[in-house]
Design a protein around this motif. Sequence first.
Motif, PDB file in Angstrom:
ATOM      1  N   UNK A 121       0.892  -1.129  -0.119  1.00  0.00           N
ATOM      2  CA  UNK A 121       0.147   0.017   0.068  1.00  0.00           C
ATOM      3  C   UNK A 121       0.705   1.332   0.158  1.00  0.00           C
ATOM      4  N   UNK A 122       2.277   1.307   0.111  1.00  0.00           N
ATOM      5  CA  UNK A 122       2.904   2.420   0.085  1.00  0.00           C
ATOM      6  C   UNK A 122       4.157   2.153  -0.868  1.00  0.00           C
ATOM      7  N   UNK A 123       4.941   3.351  -1.103  1.00  0.00           N
ATOM      8  CA  UNK A 123       6.326   3.354  -1.730  1.00  0.00           C
ATOM      9  C   UNK A 123       7.362   3.382  -0.855  1.00  0.00           C
ATOM     10  N   UNK A 124       7.299   2.889   0.231  1.00  0.00           N
ATOM     11  CA  UNK A 124       8.506   3.029   1.065  1.00  0.00           C
ATOM     12  C   UNK A 124       9.498   1.733   0.460  1.00  0.00           C
ATOM     13  N   UNK A 125      10.798   2.338   0.943  1.00  0.00           N
ATOM     14  CA  UNK A 125      11.850   1.400   0.614  1.00  0.00           C
ATOM     15  C   UNK A 125      11.772   0.176   1.624  1.00  0.00           C
ATOM     16  N   UNK A 126      12.645  -0.684   1.311  1.00  0.00           N
ATOM     17  CA  UNK A 126      12.891  -2.155   2.126  1.00  0.00           C
ATOM     18  C   UNK A 126      13.236  -1.658   3.839  1.00  0.00           C
ATOM     19  N   UNK A 127      14.275  -0.734   3.765  1.00  0.00           N
ATOM     20  CA  UNK A 127      15.074  -0.275   5.080  1.00  0.00           C
ATOM     21  C   UNK A 127      13.800   0.435   5.597  1.00  0.00           C
ATOM     22  N   UNK A 128      12.929   1.368   4.928  1.00  0.00           N
ATOM     23  CA  UNK A 128      11.842   2.085   5.573  1.00  0.00           C
ATOM     24  C   UNK A 128      10.841   1.234   6.195  1.00  0.00           C
ATOM     25  N   UNK A 129      10.517   0.168   5.430  1.00  0.00           N
ATOM     26  CA  UNK A 129       9.495  -0.599   5.864  1.00  0.00           C
ATOM     27  C   UNK A 129       9.928  -1.396   6.996  1.00  0.00           C
ATOM     28  N   UNK A 130      11.149  -1.860   7.087  1.00  0.00           N
ATOM     29  CA  UNK A 130      11.559  -2.606   8.557  1.00  0.00           C
ATOM     30  C   UNK A 130      11.470  -1.587   9.567  1.00  0.00           C
ATOM     31  N   UNK A 131      12.244  -0.345   9.461  1.00  0.00           N
ATOM     32  CA  UNK A 131      12.171   0.813  10.368  1.00  0.00           C
ATOM     33  C   UNK A 131      10.659   0.935  11.083  1.00  0.00           C
ATOM     34  N   UNK A 137       5.820  -2.200  16.410  1.00  0.00           N
ATOM     35  CA  UNK A 137       5.957  -3.277  17.167  1.00  0.00           C
ATOM     36  C   UNK A 137       6.339  -2.705  18.612  1.00  0.00           C
ATOM     37  N   UNK A 138       7.306  -1.567  18.638  1.00  0.00           N
ATOM     38  CA  UNK A 138       7.414  -0.727  19.890  1.00  0.00           C
ATOM     39  C   UNK A 138       6.134  -0.238  20.324  1.00  0.00           C
ATOM     40  N   UNK A 139       5.210   0.373  19.470  1.00  0.00           N
ATOM     41  CA  UNK A 139       4.012   1.042  19.955  1.00  0.00           C
ATOM     42  C   UNK A 139       2.863   0.210  20.718  1.00  0.00           C
ATOM     43  N   UNK A 140       2.906  -1.191  19.897  1.00  0.00           N
ATOM     44  CA  UNK A 140       2.311  -2.174  20.536  1.00  0.00           C
ATOM     45  C   UNK A 140       2.860  -2.837  21.873  1.00  0.00           C
ATOM     46  N   UNK A 141       3.901  -2.500  22.374  1.00  0.00           N
ATOM     47  CA  UNK A 141       4.605  -3.030  23.657  1.00  0.00           C
ATOM     48  C   UNK A 141       5.137  -4.144  23.400  1.00  0.00           C
ATOM     49  N   UNK A 142       5.782  -4.646  22.540  1.00  0.00           N
ATOM     50  CA  UNK A 142       6.416  -5.716  22.289  1.00  0.00           C
ATOM     51  C   UNK A 142       7.883  -5.700  22.747  1.00  0.00           C
ATOM     52  N   UNK A 147      15.017  -6.976  17.743  1.00  0.00           N
ATOM     53  CA  UNK A 147      15.217  -8.514  17.582  1.00  0.00           C
ATOM     54  C   UNK A 147      14.117  -9.219  17.492  1.00  0.00           C
ATOM     55  N   UNK A 148      13.139  -8.728  17.939  1.00  0.00           N
ATOM     56  CA  UNK A 148      11.859  -9.739  17.593  1.00  0.00           C
ATOM     57  C   UNK A 148      11.408  -9.606  16.241  1.00  0.00           C
ATOM     58  N   UNK A 149      11.847  -8.557  15.585  1.00  0.00           N
ATOM     59  CA  UNK A 149      11.205  -8.233  14.179  1.00  0.00           C
ATOM     60  C   UNK A 149      11.640  -9.399  13.385  1.00  0.00           C
ATOM     61  N   UNK A 150      12.734  -9.997  13.599  1.00  0.00           N
ATOM     62  CA  UNK A 150      13.195 -11.394  12.770  1.00  0.00           C
ATOM     63  C   UNK A 150      12.553 -12.544  13.262  1.00  0.00           C
ATOM     64  N   UNK A 151      11.775 -12.621  14.457  1.00  0.00           N
ATOM     65  CA  UNK A 151      11.361 -13.754  14.954  1.00  0.00           C
ATOM     66  C   UNK A 151      10.305 -14.437  14.006  1.00  0.00           C
ATOM     67  N   UNK A 152      10.147 -15.604  14.075  1.00  0.00           N
ATOM     68  CA  UNK A 152       9.003 -16.426  13.616  1.00  0.00           C
ATOM     69  C   UNK A 152       7.662 -16.521  14.701  1.00  0.00           C
ATOM     70  N   UNK A 167      -0.656  -4.813  15.570  1.00  0.00           N
ATOM     71  CA  UNK A 167       0.523  -4.228  14.634  1.00  0.00           C
ATOM     72  C   UNK A 167       0.238  -4.137  13.331  1.00  0.00           C
ATOM     73  N   UNK A 168      -0.088  -5.279  12.559  1.00  0.00           N
ATOM     74  CA  UNK A 168      -0.338  -5.563  11.367  1.00  0.00           C
ATOM     75  C   UNK A 168      -1.497  -4.700  11.063  1.00  0.00           C
TER      76      UNK A 168
END
Length: 537
Positions: A121-131, A137-142, A147-152, A167-168
């Motif tokens: 839905x946006x034109x953000x780059x991969x780095x911007x999407x990860x950020x 994730x921080x906003x929903x108090x994870x 580190x958790x961004x790379x978890x399954x 968050x999604x």
Amino acid sequence: MTENVLEVNDLTVALPKDGDRPNAIEGITLSVAPGEIVCVVGESGSGKSVTAQAVMGLLPPALRPTGGETLLAGENTLTATKSRLRDLRGTKMAMIFQEPMTALNPVTRVGDQIAEMLEIHTGLSAAERRARAIEIMDMVQLPDPEKMVDAFPHQLSGGQRQRIMIAIALVLDPALLIADEPTTALDVTTQAQILKLIKEMQERRGTGVLFITHDFGVVAEIADRIVVMQNGRVVEQGTRDEVLLSPREAYTQMLMASVPSMTPPARAEVSGERAIDVSNLVKRYGSKGWFGGGREVLAASDVNLHVRKGETLGIVGESGSGKSTVARCIARLIAPTAGSISLHGTEIATLPEGRLRPHRRKVQIVFQDPYRSLNPRRTIGLSLIEAPLNFGMAKDAALAKARDLMELVGLSGDALDRYPHQFSGGQRQRICIARALAVEPDVLIADEAVSALDVSVQAQVLELLDDIRQRFDLAMLFITHDLRVAAQICDRLLVMQSGVVVEEGPTRDVYSAPQHNYTRLLLDAAPGAGVEFGGAA
């Protein structure tokens, strides 16, 4: 444009011709304003989820809208094209489902699943999407989102997975958030955190929330307005206080009266002989590895308990506290690492698998999900007679007993030729109870046996369990995270935290004067703990 983020006007969705009624929902009218939480309540089959799916454009092919409109900020989603619906999902409306493990992709990292919304839905780059994924994730108090961004998904707890779903849903600031039973399977402390989070995000962003639930404690905690549905129709709606404290319709009054009270009734002390004695039970998972490394989990540590005939012992605690581990050790579905389990004086903790068969019939379990507990390819009759046949009963006698048990649990004895999918959730749970009783056990273990049921069916199943306990003088081990249910059915209570029993005693004493900080935390976290609903005993 309308001032409401959602308006559902006279919505009707037809069922297939062989359905139990002409329409799944009929003439539904409701609205959600910006910054408002509207809770939709009603029994299973009342049409709550069908209404939400119609708004989202997620109705299965068998369900067909035949009238009305669903206006999202003035745009009718019923007439929107598939491509337009894809544009609206995430940007203007989003949905949180009941079971995050089935909603999340198990082979994709959670950060990538959040970033996927941004990629579409946006034109953000991969780095911007990860950020941005780390930021939400921080906003929903994870914890530790970098580190958790790379978890399954399987590496997270149930509450953390539900936060990922939130968050999604919120990463693109939708105007409407639909939450379909998002806290049903969570323990009270995690549930309280998720509810607080949804309310905070809704207040901060002005998001309108349509919250579907059967938990009236949750409704009391977060609702601004309540919509009550029955058999596909809206029977009552109003503000939270109007509906909860002064319900007008008989159906709403019945639902209120079915909500268990947080005040335990006075119960006489049970003095029967001990059916179960557990001493110093330990269950350890994992191994030390080749060179002393590896990971060990102490699921149960030095657990001591006993249950008398005719008594219900409750075990409560958060997910991961060791409740189900203790139950599975007692049933010898898993072998304890150490300790003693005495069943009417017979030590079964150390018995090898081959010598357990005579004891299997003495301990039976009713699990949380009755649909997964029953074989969908076998008739109810075959499921009920299987265990008696295995223990030597003649087939005719087993069938006669199965009919009697069906009548005992409030179902027709003539329904033995039907399959599990032909029964409701509450009826399936009754069948599971009948199956557990078929071999005349001494001990019945109920492992979250009513947590997925709506309040009216839950009340019926709890009454049935209590009646069966008294009638057959059973020792019952009742595992639950619902403190309202525990208050009403348990004679005594064990509170577990991280595999350890931190408090025990008569239920009334534990609730009125908890001795441990963790027990007080659980009681304070119960949704709507201070509310006594109309008619609740």
